[in-house]
Design a protein around this motif. Structure first.
Motif, PDB file in Angstrom:
ATOM      1  N   VAL A 256      15.714  -8.651  -0.216  1.00 26.86           N
ATOM      2  CA  VAL A 256      14.379  -8.261  -0.683  1.00 26.86           C
ATOM      3  C   VAL A 256      13.402  -8.174   0.478  1.00 26.86           C
ATOM      4  CG1 VAL A 256      12.375  -9.047  -2.014  1.00 26.86           C
ATOM      5  CG2 VAL A 256      14.652  -9.089  -3.042  1.00 26.86           C
ATOM      6  N   HIS A 257      13.410  -9.178   1.352  1.00 27.33           N
ATOM      7  CA  HIS A 257      12.470  -9.183   2.474  1.00 27.33           C
ATOM      8  C   HIS A 257      12.824  -8.141   3.535  1.00 27.33           C
ATOM      9  CE1 HIS A 257      11.389 -13.071   0.697  1.00 27.33           C
ATOM     10  NE2 HIS A 257      10.232 -12.918   1.319  1.00 27.33           N
ATOM     11  N   SER A 258      14.061  -7.681   3.525  1.00 30.04           N
ATOM     12  CA  SER A 258      14.483  -6.689   4.520  1.00 30.04           C
ATOM     13  C   SER A 258      14.242  -5.250   4.054  1.00 30.04           C
ATOM     14  CB  SER A 258      15.973  -6.868   4.848  1.00 30.04           C
ATOM     15  OG  SER A 258      16.230  -8.159   5.353  1.00 30.04           O
ATOM     16  N   ILE A 259      14.000  -5.064   2.759  1.00 31.57           N
ATOM     17  CA  ILE A 259      13.752  -3.719   2.212  1.00 31.57           C
ATOM     18  C   ILE A 259      12.301  -3.663   1.750  1.00 31.57           C
ATOM     19  CG2 ILE A 259      14.455  -2.012   0.482  1.00 31.57           C
ATOM     20  CD1 ILE A 259      17.190  -3.424   0.394  1.00 31.57           C
ATOM     21  N   PRO A 260      11.421  -3.001   2.481  1.00 33.90           N
ATOM     22  CA  PRO A 260       9.986  -3.028   2.171  1.00 33.90           C
ATOM     23  C   PRO A 260       9.650  -2.640   0.735  1.00 33.90           C
ATOM     24  CG  PRO A 260      10.342  -2.023   4.310  1.00 33.90           C
ATOM     25  CD  PRO A 260      11.692  -2.223   3.706  1.00 33.90           C
ATOM     26  N   VAL A 261      10.337  -1.622   0.181  1.00 29.79           N
ATOM     27  CA  VAL A 261      10.045  -1.183  -1.191  1.00 29.79           C
ATOM     28  C   VAL A 261      10.302  -2.318  -2.185  1.00 29.79           C
ATOM     29  CG1 VAL A 261      10.683   0.446  -2.998  1.00 29.79           C
ATOM     30  CG2 VAL A 261      10.582   1.216  -0.626  1.00 29.79           C
ATOM     31  N   LEU A 262      11.460  -2.986  -2.041  1.00 27.32           N
ATOM     32  CA  LEU A 262      11.771  -4.109  -2.921  1.00 27.32           C
ATOM     33  C   LEU A 262      10.781  -5.254  -2.735  1.00 27.32           C
ATOM     34  CD1 LEU A 262      15.679  -4.531  -2.914  1.00 27.32           C
ATOM     35  CD2 LEU A 262      14.191  -4.038  -4.859  1.00 27.32           C
ATOM     36  N   GLU A 267       6.517  -8.610  -4.947  1.00 27.87           N
ATOM     37  CA  GLU A 267       5.190  -9.211  -4.784  1.00 27.87           C
ATOM     38  C   GLU A 267       4.223  -8.746  -5.879  1.00 27.87           C
ATOM     39  OE1 GLU A 267       3.821  -8.369  -0.835  1.00 27.87           O
ATOM     40  OE2 GLU A 267       4.438 -10.350  -0.126  1.00 27.87           O
ATOM     41  N   ALA A 268       4.341  -7.487  -6.285  1.00 23.75           N
ATOM     42  CA  ALA A 268       3.441  -6.944  -7.308  1.00 23.75           C
ATOM     43  C   ALA A 268       3.726  -7.526  -8.689  1.00 23.75           C
ATOM     44  CB  ALA A 268       3.555  -5.426  -7.352  1.00 23.75           C
ATOM     45  N   LEU A 269       4.976  -7.994  -8.928  1.00 23.82           N
ATOM     46  CA  LEU A 269       5.339  -8.501 -10.240  1.00 23.82           C
ATOM     47  C   LEU A 269       4.731  -9.865 -10.546  1.00 23.82           C
ATOM     48  CD1 LEU A 269       9.129  -7.563 -10.536  1.00 23.82           C
ATOM     49  CD2 LEU A 269       7.237  -6.629 -11.864  1.00 23.82           C
ATOM     50  N   GLY A 270       4.675 -10.724  -9.543  1.00 21.22           N
ATOM     51  CA  GLY A 270       4.272 -12.104  -9.780  1.00 21.22           C
ATOM     52  C   GLY A 270       2.823 -12.366  -9.442  1.00 21.22           C
ATOM     53  N   PRO A 271       2.145 -13.212 -10.236  1.00 18.73           N
ATOM     54  CA  PRO A 271       0.778 -13.614  -9.904  1.00 18.73           C
ATOM     55  C   PRO A 271       0.761 -14.600  -8.744  1.00 18.73           C
ATOM     56  CG  PRO A 271       1.547 -14.801 -11.828  1.00 18.73           C
ATOM     57  CD  PRO A 271       2.629 -13.819 -11.471  1.00 18.73           C
ATOM     58  N   ASP A 272      -0.427 -14.976  -8.314  1.00 22.48           N
ATOM     59  CA  ASP A 272      -0.553 -15.948  -7.238  1.00 22.48           C
ATOM     60  C   ASP A 272      -0.222 -17.351  -7.752  1.00 22.48           C
ATOM     61  OD1 ASP A 272      -1.352 -13.963  -5.495  1.00 22.48           O
ATOM     62  OD2 ASP A 272      -3.487 -14.200  -5.981  1.00 22.48           O
ATOM     63  N   GLY A 273       0.095 -18.229  -6.816  1.00 24.99           N
ATOM     64  CA  GLY A 273       0.354 -19.618  -7.175  1.00 24.99           C
ATOM     65  C   GLY A 273       1.810 -19.893  -7.473  1.00 24.99           C
TER      66      GLY A 273
END
Length: 314
Positions: A256-262, A267-273
């Motif tokens: 996930v961290h190696s593929i920018p799109v993923l 990151e967009a799916l989860g809220p903060d915290g």
């Protein structure tokens, strides 16, 4: 003049050591999660080993881990200096292999179940089953071969997790002078290796400690010993489950961290915290399971095309 030069030299050494100490603490914080996964995975590898062979197996994996670090630290420094673009592809390959190991373990567990035992009202079939089981009992050569396979598998897994630890630490010291980079990486590599395998050795001998305490006079010692004897099998089962889950979390996280799109999608799916951290971990695990299943499918298909079934990862 000589005294002043000596003082300046000592001051420089103290400043370098202070920088190394700060950088090491930062690198240790960044790799703490991988350390927990490494502990769970390696404790899992010793599960099923005969009691008197547990420490020799742990020591054999420890030696393999030290060799891994001896290869990885110079290689990471060389790659960061001359081939920095190669770090991400290598990490992705390692992450995909971890996911493959996890899926292969699950597939072997659920798709290769033992035959159900014969019914109790059929004594002849039960007697035949007992004789067949006795005949199929592994001999000493088979047990030693199984131990070697476990050790090789544990060292392979350690290589991938060690690579992630070294790369994460390298990211912390990027831009620092080469001597400080080398010192921080060596300190982190040694601390992680001794820490992980020291804890693994302690975990696998908990039942022996419990048995020793039950033979000591006094109710408290006997109670603690019985508690350890009861809790140790559950701890090993828990570590086995956590070790398999860690394969998906670590491997999927690398992908996930190696593929920018993923990475942006997760990151967009989860809220903060803390809720966002849980969602991110679940997404990493799902990506890991999907990637492992894909790799397992490719390996299985390739094995069938060659007319040979794929061997288990461990």
């Amino acid at each position: 003049m000589a005294g002043a030069s000596l003082l300046l030299l000592l001051d420089d050494i103290a400043a370098i050591l202070d920088d190394v100490s700060i950088l090491t603490k930062v690198a240790a914080k960044k790799t703490a999660g991988v350390l927990g996964d490494d502990l769970a995975l390696n404790a899992q590898q010793v599960a099923g080993v005969r009691a008197h062979r547990e420490l020799p197996v742990v020591f054999a994996v420890f030696k393999g881990s030290m060799l891994n670090k001896a290869i990885l630290v110079p290689a990471a420094l060389a790659i960061s200096l001359w081939l920095p673009w190669l770090v991400t592809p290598l990490m992705m390959i390692g992450g995909a292999y971890l996911c493959y190991e996890g899926v292969e373990k699950l597939a072997h567990k659920f798709l290769h179940k033992e035959d159900a035992p014969p019914p109790r009202n059929d004594p002849q079939r039960r007697a035949e089953a007992v004789l067949a089981k006795a005949a199929a009992a592994p001999n000493e050569a088979d047990v030693l071969a199984s131990e070697k396979q476990k050790i090789r598998g544990a060292i392979r897994t350690d290589f991938i997790l060690s690579a992630e630890i070294i790369v994460l630490s390298l990211g912390v010291v990027a831009g620092q002078p080469l001597p400080q980079q080398v010192t921080v990486l060596v300190v982190i590599a040694l601390a992680m290796t001794f820490g992980v395998y020291g804890l693994v050795a302690g975990i696998v001998k908990l039942d022996d400690v419990g048995l020793w305490l039950t033979k000591k006079p006094g109710k408290v010692a006997c109670m603690v010993g019985r508690g350890l004897l009861y809790a140790t099998p559950w701890l090993m089962k828990t570590l086995s489950v956590l070790g398999t889950a860690a394969m998906f979390l670590v491997g999927g996280g690398i992908l996930v961290h190696s593929i920018p799109v993923l990475h942006h999608a997760v990151e967009a799916l989860g809220p903060d915290g803390w809720l966002g951290a849980i969602v991110s971990a679940l997404c990493n695990a799902l990506v890991g399971i999907a990637a492992g299943a894909l790799v397992l499918g490719v390996v299985t298909l390739f094995g069938k095309l060659r007319g040979k079934a794929p061997e288990p990862a461990h």
